[in-house]
Design a protein around this motif. Sequence first.
Motif, PDB file in Angstrom:
ATOM      1  N   SER A   2      37.141  41.615  28.099  1.00 55.65           N
ATOM      2  CA  SER A   2      37.574  40.469  27.320  1.00 55.65           C
ATOM      3  C   SER A   2      36.937  40.525  25.950  1.00 55.65           C
ATOM      4  CB  SER A   2      37.174  39.184  28.028  1.00 55.65           C
ATOM      5  OG  SER A   2      37.565  38.084  27.260  1.00 55.65           O
ATOM      6  N   PHE A  21      41.873  36.582  31.508  1.00 53.80           N
ATOM      7  CA  PHE A  21      41.349  37.432  32.568  1.00 53.80           C
ATOM      8  C   PHE A  21      42.131  38.742  32.577  1.00 53.80           C
ATOM      9  CE2 PHE A  21      40.554  33.082  34.092  1.00 53.80           C
ATOM     10  CZ  PHE A  21      39.176  33.131  34.195  1.00 53.80           C
ATOM     11  N   PRO A  22      41.854  39.656  31.645  1.00 55.75           N
ATOM     12  CA  PRO A  22      42.655  40.875  31.530  1.00 55.75           C
ATOM     13  C   PRO A  22      42.447  41.834  32.700  1.00 55.75           C
ATOM     14  CG  PRO A  22      40.774  40.976  30.074  1.00 55.75           C
ATOM     15  CD  PRO A  22      40.779  39.603  30.678  1.00 55.75           C
ATOM     16  N   GLN A  23      43.537  42.477  33.093  1.00 57.03           N
ATOM     17  CA  GLN A  23      43.511  43.487  34.141  1.00 57.03           C
ATOM     18  C   GLN A  23      44.131  44.765  33.568  1.00 57.03           C
ATOM     19  OE1 GLN A  23      42.352  42.956  37.482  1.00 57.03           O
ATOM     20  NE2 GLN A  23      41.525  41.167  36.435  1.00 57.03           N
ATOM     21  N   SER A  24      43.640  45.914  34.020  1.00 53.60           N
ATOM     22  CA  SER A  24      44.174  47.183  33.543  1.00 53.60           C
ATOM     23  C   SER A  24      45.539  47.432  34.165  1.00 53.60           C
ATOM     24  CB  SER A  24      43.222  48.323  33.901  1.00 53.60           C
ATOM     25  OG  SER A  24      43.747  49.545  33.435  1.00 53.60           O
ATOM     26  N   LEU A 146      46.209  46.427  28.770  1.00 52.69           N
ATOM     27  CA  LEU A 146      45.667  45.343  29.586  1.00 52.69           C
ATOM     28  C   LEU A 146      46.692  44.217  29.641  1.00 52.69           C
ATOM     29  CD1 LEU A 146      42.031  45.148  28.146  1.00 52.69           C
ATOM     30  CD2 LEU A 146      42.818  46.360  30.178  1.00 52.69           C
ATOM     31  N   GLU A 148      47.369  40.037  31.225  1.00 48.80           N
ATOM     32  CA  GLU A 148      46.804  38.817  31.801  1.00 48.80           C
ATOM     33  C   GLU A 148      46.929  38.895  33.323  1.00 48.80           C
ATOM     34  OE1 GLU A 148      44.640  35.756  31.667  1.00 48.80           O
ATOM     35  OE2 GLU A 148      45.449  36.335  29.718  1.00 48.80           O
ATOM     36  N   HIS A 149      45.886  38.531  34.054  1.00 43.91           N
ATOM     37  CA  HIS A 149      45.826  38.717  35.509  1.00 43.91           C
ATOM     38  C   HIS A 149      47.011  38.106  36.250  1.00 43.91           C
ATOM     39  CE1 HIS A 149      44.379  34.605  35.369  1.00 43.91           C
ATOM     40  NE2 HIS A 149      44.453  34.544  36.684  1.00 43.91           N
ATOM     41  N   LEU A 152      50.068  40.515  36.256  1.00 39.15           N
ATOM     42  CA  LEU A 152      49.848  41.921  36.592  1.00 39.15           C
ATOM     43  C   LEU A 152      50.940  42.488  37.488  1.00 39.15           C
ATOM     44  CD1 LEU A 152      48.092  44.469  36.490  1.00 39.15           C
ATOM     45  CD2 LEU A 152      46.787  43.549  38.424  1.00 39.15           C
ATOM     46  N   SER A 153      51.272  41.809  38.587  1.00 40.32           N
ATOM     47  CA  SER A 153      52.262  42.367  39.524  1.00 40.32           C
ATOM     48  C   SER A 153      53.643  42.480  38.878  1.00 40.32           C
ATOM     49  CB  SER A 153      52.324  41.550  40.809  1.00 40.32           C
ATOM     50  OG  SER A 153      52.690  40.221  40.517  1.00 40.32           O
ATOM     51  N   GLN A 156      53.483  45.486  36.556  1.00 37.93           N
ATOM     52  CA  GLN A 156      53.486  46.726  37.341  1.00 37.93           C
ATOM     53  C   GLN A 156      54.886  47.053  37.834  1.00 37.93           C
ATOM     54  OE1 GLN A 156      50.543  45.574  40.253  1.00 37.93           O
ATOM     55  NE2 GLN A 156      48.987  46.914  39.346  1.00 37.93           N
ATOM     56  N   ALA A 171      45.074  49.700  39.948  1.00 34.43           N
ATOM     57  CA  ALA A 171      44.979  48.394  39.274  1.00 34.43           C
ATOM     58  C   ALA A 171      45.289  47.276  40.232  1.00 34.43           C
ATOM     59  CB  ALA A 171      45.934  48.353  38.093  1.00 34.43           C
TER      60      ALA A 171
END
Length: 171
Positions: A2, A21-24, A146, A148-149, A152-153, A156, A171
């Motif tokens: 972050s 809340f960043p996710q890769s 990255l 936002e959490h 993510l899905s 993806q 991830a």
Amino acid sequence: MSFQQPGPGAPNARSPLSLEFPQSLAVYDDYKSAQKAVDHLSDREFPVQNLMIVGTDLKQVERITGRLTTGKVALAGALSGLWLGVFIGLILSLFGEDGVLQLILTCAVMGVLFGLLWALVGYALTRGQRDFSAVSAVVATRYEVLVEHSLLSQAQQLLGEEPGLRPNPFA
């Protein structure tokens, strides 16, 4: 990861360079591939304002462009001084009525002398420790996208549609 940097007086303010809340989502070897992944998501109407491309594993690259000699340093200093002198002469000529060309030429000569002297003194102070010219840049060796959490899905799934843009398997 972050990059939140709240400003003064706003302890919870979000920086435009941050995610909550960043996710890769994916990692690429070049920026163009990361940009292509974001563009793919944008084309699928994904809310791309919830993405970031982060260059990681930074390294400094210096490309040697040539050897420095006293003559090259003197010439570069004189040319730099010439431009500065002409510029100052042109500005001063706006305030005068007589001898405009003489003023510009005088400033140009003074600029050449100043630039020559300044460059040679600076070169002499290095005492031969850097007798080459170079250009340098800080570059990333990897680019991570990255997201936002909470998205993510969805990201993806959309990224998985394009074979060359697969998201991270972990991830």
